[in-house]
Design a protein around this motif. Structure first.
Motif, mmCIF file in Angstrom:
data_model
loop_
_atom_site.group_PDB
_atom_site.id
_atom_site.type_symbol
_atom_site.label_atom_id
_atom_site.label_comp_id
_atom_site.label_asym_id
_atom_site.label_seq_id
_atom_site.Cartn_x
_atom_site.Cartn_y
_atom_site.Cartn_z
ATOM 1 N N GLU A 460 13.909 59.166 -25.657
ATOM 2 C CA GLU A 460 13.664 59.107 -24.211
ATOM 3 C C GLU A 460 12.202 58.812 -23.909
ATOM 4 O O GLU A 460 11.883 58.011 -23.029
ATOM 5 C CB GLU A 460 14.072 60.440 -23.561
ATOM 6 N N ALA A 461 11.295 59.448 -24.650
ATOM 7 C CA ALA A 461 9.871 59.295 -24.368
ATOM 8 C C ALA A 461 9.352 57.912 -24.711
ATOM 9 O O ALA A 461 8.529 57.340 -23.979
ATOM 10 C CB ALA A 461 9.086 60.365 -25.134
ATOM 11 N N LYS A 462 9.834 57.337 -25.793
ATOM 12 C CA LYS A 462 9.285 56.046 -26.212
ATOM 13 C C LYS A 462 9.679 54.916 -25.262
ATOM 14 O O LYS A 462 9.077 53.836 -25.291
ATOM 15 C CB LYS A 462 9.705 55.721 -27.643
ATOM 16 N N LYS A 463 10.652 55.149 -24.397
ATOM 17 C CA LYS A 463 11.021 54.152 -23.388
ATOM 18 C C LYS A 463 9.859 53.853 -22.446
ATOM 19 O O LYS A 463 9.792 52.777 -21.861
ATOM 20 C CB LYS A 463 12.229 54.641 -22.584
ATOM 21 N N LEU A 464 8.949 54.811 -22.313
ATOM 22 C CA LEU A 464 7.781 54.603 -21.456
ATOM 23 C C LEU A 464 6.819 53.586 -22.055
ATOM 24 O O LEU A 464 6.042 52.945 -21.328
ATOM 25 C CB LEU A 464 7.054 55.938 -21.228
ATOM 26 N N LEU A 465 6.831 53.438 -23.380
ATOM 27 C CA LEU A 465 5.894 52.538 -24.051
ATOM 28 C C LEU A 465 6.424 51.115 -24.154
ATOM 29 O O LEU A 465 5.649 50.153 -24.162
ATOM 30 C CB LEU A 465 5.604 53.060 -25.466
ATOM 31 N N GLU A 466 7.723 50.977 -24.232
ATOM 32 C CA GLU A 466 8.303 49.664 -24.507
ATOM 33 C C GLU A 466 7.966 48.604 -23.456
ATOM 34 O O GLU A 466 7.661 47.465 -23.807
ATOM 35 C CB GLU A 466 9.816 49.812 -24.702
ATOM 36 N N PRO A 467 7.979 48.921 -22.154
ATOM 37 C CA PRO A 467 7.596 47.905 -21.162
ATOM 38 C C PRO A 467 6.145 47.445 -21.300
ATOM 39 O O PRO A 467 5.777 46.368 -20.810
ATOM 40 C CB PRO A 467 7.820 48.613 -19.817
ATOM 41 N N LEU A 468 5.318 48.263 -21.961
ATOM 42 C CA LEU A 468 3.905 47.908 -22.137
ATOM 43 C C LEU A 468 3.669 47.105 -23.415
ATOM 44 O O LEU A 468 2.528 46.740 -23.724
ATOM 45 C CB LEU A 468 3.057 49.179 -22.175
ATOM 46 N N GLY A 469 4.741 46.887 -24.163
ATOM 47 C CA GLY A 469 4.613 46.070 -25.371
ATOM 48 C C GLY A 469 4.286 46.853 -26.623
ATOM 49 O O GLY A 469 3.762 46.279 -27.588
ATOM 50 N N PHE A 470 4.592 48.140 -26.646
ATOM 51 C CA PHE A 470 4.292 48.958 -27.818
ATOM 52 C C PHE A 470 5.573 49.499 -28.431
ATOM 53 O O PHE A 470 6.521 49.858 -27.727
ATOM 54 C CB PHE A 470 3.373 50.123 -27.450
ATOM 55 N N LEU A 471 5.595 49.573 -29.741
ATOM 56 C CA LEU A 471 6.724 50.109 -30.478
ATOM 57 C C LEU A 471 6.329 51.390 -31.199
ATOM 58 O O LEU A 471 5.221 51.489 -31.741
ATOM 59 C CB LEU A 471 7.214 49.097 -31.524
ATOM 60 N N LEU A 472 7.220 52.352 -31.200
ATOM 61 C CA LEU A 472 7.049 53.545 -32.034
ATOM 62 C C LEU A 472 7.698 53.235 -33.370
ATOM 63 O O LEU A 472 8.924 53.118 -33.464
ATOM 64 C CB LEU A 472 7.709 54.759 -31.377
ATOM 65 N N THR A 473 6.903 53.080 -34.410
ATOM 66 C CA THR A 473 7.439 52.674 -35.706
ATOM 67 C C THR A 473 7.839 53.867 -36.578
ATOM 68 O O THR A 473 8.745 53.749 -37.398
ATOM 69 C CB THR A 473 6.415 51.819 -36.472
ATOM 70 N N LEU A 494 2.157 53.854 -33.811
ATOM 71 C CA LEU A 494 2.511 52.836 -32.823
ATOM 72 C C LEU A 494 2.069 51.455 -33.277
ATOM 73 O O LEU A 494 1.122 51.304 -34.050
ATOM 74 C CB LEU A 494 1.872 53.158 -31.468
ATOM 75 N N LYS A 495 2.760 50.466 -32.736
ATOM 76 C CA LYS A 495 2.419 49.078 -33.028
ATOM 77 C C LYS A 495 2.530 48.271 -31.747
ATOM 78 O O LYS A 495 3.473 48.447 -30.975
ATOM 79 C CB LYS A 495 3.377 48.499 -34.083
ATOM 80 N N GLU A 516 2.305 61.336 -20.322
ATOM 81 C CA GLU A 516 3.646 61.318 -19.737
ATOM 82 C C GLU A 516 4.707 61.320 -20.834
ATOM 83 O O GLU A 516 5.780 61.915 -20.676
ATOM 84 C CB GLU A 516 3.814 60.093 -18.840
ATOM 85 N N CYS A 517 4.412 60.687 -21.976
ATOM 86 C CA CYS A 517 5.336 60.744 -23.118
ATOM 87 C C CYS A 517 5.524 62.181 -23.587
ATOM 88 O O CYS A 517 6.640 62.603 -23.912
ATOM 89 C CB CYS A 517 4.817 59.884 -24.271
ATOM 90 N N CYS A 518 4.415 62.920 -23.630
ATOM 91 C CA CYS A 518 4.508 64.338 -24.015
ATOM 92 C C CYS A 518 5.440 65.090 -23.076
ATOM 93 O O CYS A 518 6.312 65.865 -23.509
ATOM 94 C CB CYS A 518 3.123 64.983 -23.994
ATOM 95 N N SER A 519 5.265 64.850 -21.777
ATOM 96 C CA SER A 519 6.095 65.536 -20.787
ATOM 97 C C SER A 519 7.547 65.113 -20.898
ATOM 98 O O SER A 519 8.464 65.937 -20.760
ATOM 99 C CB SER A 519 5.575 65.248 -19.371
#
Length: 607
Positions: A460-473, A494-495, A516-519
């Protein structure tokens, strides 16, 4: 199957323990027969046994189950159907387990007689402690005990934690009078629903009666350390209360004010000066022995996930023994530590054969057996379960088992989820060391977060990063108990997709997103975690530590160097090796904390 004895008669208590452990096999047979005879006509059992009470038929026909299998039956009772679904005895309340199902507490059936069984169990702790430690009848115990919220059910049954049930019962309030059962905390402070007022008042009463205190403790190590943190934060105010003989105005609970005032009685400037001097010193090392000098030991559970608190307890303790007296759960009370002065790493529990009918699923180890390094690095033992159960007296020394219980209250062949190792025998009763909770990777207080729970929250949290072009590897975690309260730490690698942006640039640009990812992780964790964070304040803000590229490759290299197989290596989802943790921490590029407390409200069934 309860055996009566005078709880003030130590010799009778020790003899009863000898009889129980000597006749363990016979008693187990009697227990199962009593349970089956009593409940043969219930809807659940009659569907498998057709009214028969034969042991072999029971083991052949009645399935080994987990909570999801029995949840529909318990929910029917919670919604108003009769107890005869699973128990011939009336279900008087439901006990909320700290384990969760679908984000909500598990509900375990309980009967009036079950309270008597728990009281019997607690009474047997007294002769064991008196056998090893002299003079416990010459003072009081400063035990910090607390209640937690209750759940309302459509049927009108109360649903609450097992300890809340016991502390609110007549069995506790009318407990047999012996000096071992005399506490510095008035019952009114224990039963205060406001945990902050309750803790403050219990500490104040413990300080006022310092000269009478012979033992200190709480149920869990985490709760005791929270009380020490409360003392660190409020010692000046507590000293003022003692100096003036007046309790603080913010203590609004009538029961607390009345009971604490009767303990304070009069100003005591000398005691206030003494506490002020000790608490105001350069270091709090050994503070417990300094403030309560007659204390003989600290009684807290320090096995399982609570072992992470041992170094902190040792810092504050001044060399006092750490004693874990008992092994119990919401489902059933299991066993007693017959050697209470054992070091925490050596604690074993002897299961009392009259508490329930016990079976065990053998746990086989892959990769040629479990090694300490493999467990510490990988966070699991690579085990699988063999589905043939073993009776209590037939377990083998040194072998690992998952505990299965059949209780007097309506659980049949229920998988508790605990992995135990056989360490020896007392007479004919085996002794077990608690190894781990099945599938639990993170725990700070009463929370139990599984690998699946963690994955869902991270997803759920990593969805916040994906629109910004980042991946949780890659990610992993560990419970950080180095500060109070403890908190969850997640390591993220991250990548940036299609970009040459460096990790340092990412950290500078996206701090609000990472917070916000932490939250979001916290909001996605279960009911018990959110309650501990929002209401109990027993868990601190979740932290994400972003690590540099290649960190998880270095972690894999380390694990392989310690004996893990390259072909079968999986990133551990919880780190328990200090060396592995150093590898991760040495490559941290940024640290972020949740800025919000996750939403929590008392769960109401049907509403």
């Amino acid at each position: 199957m309860l055996l009566g004895y005078d709880p003030n008669d130590n010799e009778a208590g020790l003899k009863l323990l000898e009889d129980l452990t000597r006749d363990a096999n016979q008693i187990q047979g009697q227990v199962l027969k009593e349970i089956l005879t009593q409940n043969a006509q219930t809807e659940y059992l009659s569907g498998f046994l057709d009214g028969r009470v034969d042991k072999e038929l029971f083991k052949k026909k009645v399935p080994v189950v987990n909570y999801e299998d029995i949840k529909p039956y318990i929910e029917r009772i919670a919604n108003g159907e009769q107890s005869e679904i699973i128990s011939s005895q009336p279900i008087t309340e439901l006990l909320t387990s700290s384990g969760t199902s679908g984000g909500q507490p598990k509900l375990m059936p309980s009967t009036a007689k079950d309270l008597d069984r728990k009281t019997f169990f607690y009474n047997l702790l007294v002769p064991v402690m008196n056998k090893y430690i002299d003079g416990l009848d010459q003072g009081k115990g400063m035990y910090l005990l607390f209640i937690k919220p209750e759940i309302s059910t459509p049927s009108g049954l109360r649903a609450r934690p097992v300890l809340t049930s016991y502390y609110k019962s007549d069995n506790f309030r009318n407990r047999p009078y012996n000096r071992y059962n005399v506490y510095t905390s008035p019952d009114e402070t224990i039963l205060c629903s406001d945990s902050k007022q309750s803790m403050y008042c219990q500490l104040l009463c413990g300080l006022v009666q310092r000269d009478e205190v012979l033992r200190v403790g709480a149920v869990f190590a985490s709760a005791f350390l929270r009380a020490i943190k409360c003392l660190e934060d409020h010692w000046k105010e507590l000293c003022l209360n003692i100096r003036t003989g007046q309790i603080s105005d913010w203590i609004a609970d009538p029961g607390c004010r009345s009971s604490v005032s009767s303990v304070l009685r009069k100003p005591d400037p000398d005691l206030a000066d003494l506490i002020d001097k000790e608490c105001g010193g350069e270091s709090w090392e050994g503070i417990i022995k300094k403030i309560w000098p007659r204390t003989k030991y600290i009684e807290v559970i320090v096995t399982g996930s609570m072992a992470q608190y041992i170094p902190t307890l040792e810092f504050y303790s001044g060399g006092l023994p750490l004693i874990s007296t008992m092994y119990a759960s919401s489902e059933c009370y299991f066993g007693i530590n017959f050697k209470p002065l054992s070091k925490p790493a050596d604690v074993s529990y002897t299961l009392l054969p009259n508490m329930a009918y016990f079976e065990f699923l053998p746990v086989e180890k892959s990769h040629g057996g479990k090694t300490t390094q493999e467990v510490q690095c990988n966070g699991n033992s690579g085990s699988h379960l063999v589905e043939k159960t073993v009776d209590l007296v037939d377990v083998k020394l040194g072998q690992y088992y998952e505990l299965i219980v059949t209780t007097f209250t309506g659980l049949y062949r229920y998988r508790v989820g605990d992995i135990l190792m056989v360490t020896g025998f007392y007479n004919n009763a085996p002794q077990f060391r608690f190894v781990q909770r099945q599938n639990v990777v993170l725990s700070i207080d009463t929370d139990k977060t599984s690998e699946e729970d963690l994955l869902k929250a991270v997803t759920e949290a990593k969805k916040l990063l994906e629109p910004l072009g980042f991946l949780l590897t890659e990610y992993t975690s560990y419970p950080d108990a180095s500060s109070l309260p403890g908190h969850y730490v997640l390591f993220w690698e991250l990548k940036a997709k299609g970009s040459n942006i460096t990790i340092d640039e990412l950290m500078g640009l996206e701090s609000e997103i990472m917070e916000e990812c932490c939250s979001r992780v916290e909001e996605s964790l279960d009911y018990v975690y959110r309650r501990c964070r929002a209401k109990d304040k027993s868990i601190g803000s979740l932290e994400i530590r972003v690590v540099r590229h290649g960190t998880f490759d270095a972690l894999m290299d380390y694990c392989v160097s310690q004996g893990s197989s390259v072909n079968q290596y999986k990133t551990p989802r919880c780190i328990k090796s200090e060396d592995a943790l150093k590898i991760l921490d040495s490559r941290v590029a940024g640290r972020f904390f949740s800025k919000k407390v996750p939403f929590w409200e008392p769960y109401k069934m049907g509403g």
